[in-house]
Write a protein that holds these residues in place. Structure first.
Motif, PDB file in Angstrom:
ATOM      1  N   TRP A   1     -45.017   7.131   6.489  1.00 13.81           N
ATOM      2  CA  TRP A   1     -45.894   8.193   6.976  1.00 13.81           C
ATOM      3  C   TRP A   1     -47.161   7.558   7.516  1.00 13.81           C
ATOM      4  O   TRP A   1     -47.708   6.664   6.899  1.00 13.81           O
ATOM      5  N   THR A   2     -47.651   8.032   8.651  1.00 11.38           N
ATOM      6  CA  THR A   2     -48.925   7.537   9.176  1.00 11.38           C
ATOM      7  C   THR A   2     -49.845   8.731   9.425  1.00 11.38           C
ATOM      8  O   THR A   2     -49.381   9.832   9.728  1.00 11.38           O
ATOM      9  N   GLY A   3     -51.134   8.496   9.286  1.00 12.97           N
ATOM     10  CA  GLY A   3     -52.119   9.543   9.530  1.00 12.97           C
ATOM     11  C   GLY A   3     -53.457   9.147   8.946  1.00 12.97           C
ATOM     12  O   GLY A   3     -53.641   8.024   8.475  1.00 12.97           O
TER      13      GLY A   3
ATOM     14  N   ARG B   1     -46.462   2.176  -1.423  1.00 14.03           N
ATOM     15  CA  ARG B   1     -47.542   1.419  -0.792  1.00 14.03           C
ATOM     16  C   ARG B   1     -48.392   2.334   0.082  1.00 14.03           C
ATOM     17  O   ARG B   1     -47.867   3.155   0.811  1.00 14.03           O
ATOM     18  N   VAL B   2     -49.713   2.139   0.006  1.00 13.65           N
ATOM     19  CA  VAL B   2     -50.645   2.790   0.941  1.00 13.65           C
ATOM     20  C   VAL B   2     -51.477   1.653   1.524  1.00 13.65           C
ATOM     21  O   VAL B   2     -52.144   0.920   0.796  1.00 13.65           O
ATOM     22  N   GLN B   3     -51.408   1.502   2.845  1.00 13.38           N
ATOM     23  CA  GLN B   3     -52.062   0.376   3.500  1.00 13.38           C
ATOM     24  C   GLN B   3     -52.862   0.865   4.696  1.00 13.38           C
ATOM     25  O   GLN B   3     -52.449   1.787   5.393  1.00 13.38           O
ATOM     26  N   LEU B   4     -54.005   0.222   4.949  1.00 13.77           N
ATOM     27  CA  LEU B   4     -54.771   0.534   6.146  1.00 13.77           C
ATOM     28  C   LEU B   4     -53.914   0.231   7.363  1.00 13.77           C
ATOM     29  O   LEU B   4     -53.209  -0.776   7.410  1.00 13.77           O
TER      30      LEU B   4
ATOM     31  N   VAL C   1     -53.955   5.286   7.835  1.00 18.07           N
ATOM     32  CA  VAL C   1     -53.173   4.572   6.824  1.00 18.07           C
ATOM     33  C   VAL C   1     -51.680   4.716   7.105  1.00 18.07           C
ATOM     34  O   VAL C   1     -51.249   5.612   7.840  1.00 18.07           O
ATOM     35  N   ILE C   2     -50.924   3.828   6.487  1.00 13.60           N
ATOM     36  CA  ILE C   2     -49.467   3.900   6.492  1.00 13.60           C
ATOM     37  C   ILE C   2     -49.050   4.046   5.028  1.00 13.60           C
ATOM     38  O   ILE C   2     -49.452   3.242   4.187  1.00 13.60           O
ATOM     39  N   ILE C   3     -48.273   5.082   4.749  1.00 12.39           N
ATOM     40  CA  ILE C   3     -47.789   5.314   3.391  1.00 12.39           C
ATOM     41  C   ILE C   3     -46.283   5.104   3.396  1.00 12.39           C
ATOM     42  O   ILE C   3     -45.566   5.687   4.205  1.00 12.39           O
TER      43      ILE C   3
END
Length: 153
Positions: A116-118, A146-149, A102-104
């Motif tokens: 943030w990615t992880g 936002r939290v995105q795949l 995900v990308i936050i």
């Protein structure tokens, strides 16, 4: 900033969706367009969300919105599926996509970073937990925009 009518629209749309066996995933009201566009993203929890689901929801919701008269002027109603590269919003989505990349996005930046990615670990009432190469990062939900795949991985 969220449009002030969004909570009312969600309150109206959610039972309509449930009656059709669907879920409301996101609602956005684009008032900067003429005419304004109300976009409702839905999901069919039993199978892939299809055009038929969108059509059924559009017809049912249009009648409810007209009857409720909460949007005073002319607008365009768009009902669609959020697709795979969507934001994670509901608790069910956070559970379903545990372990996915995900990308936050945060605002203001958290710990010097705005993105943030992880791997998604989980979310609770206050925090979203992310695995970054074996290290757990805890990001306060109050800062998350936002939290995105992450489709790049």
């Amino acid at each position: 900033m969220t449009h002030p009518l969004i909570p009312q629209i969600i309150d109206l749309a959610s039972p309509v969706a449930e009656e059709l066996g669907l879920e409301v995933v996101a609602v956005v009201f684009h008032t900067n367009q003429r005419p304004p566009t109300l976009r409702i993203d839905i999901r069919n929890p039993q199978q892939d969300t299809g055009l038929n689901d969108c059509e059924r929801m559009s017809r049912a919701l249009e009648a409810s919105l007209d009857a409720a008269e909460i949007i005073p002027d002319t607008y365009v109603l768009e009902v669609s599926s959020p697709g795979v590269s969507r934001q994670l919003v509901t608790d069910r989505e956070f559970i379903s996509f545990k372990g996915f990349p995900v990308i936050i996005s945060t605002s203001p930046p958290y710990d010097g970073q705005q993105e943030w990615t992880g791997q998604l670990i989980r979310r609770d009432e206050n925090t979203v937990y992310l695995n970054q190469k074996g290290r757990t990062v805890e990001i306060p939900r109050t800062l998350i925009t936002r939290v995105q795949l992450d489709e790049r991985r």
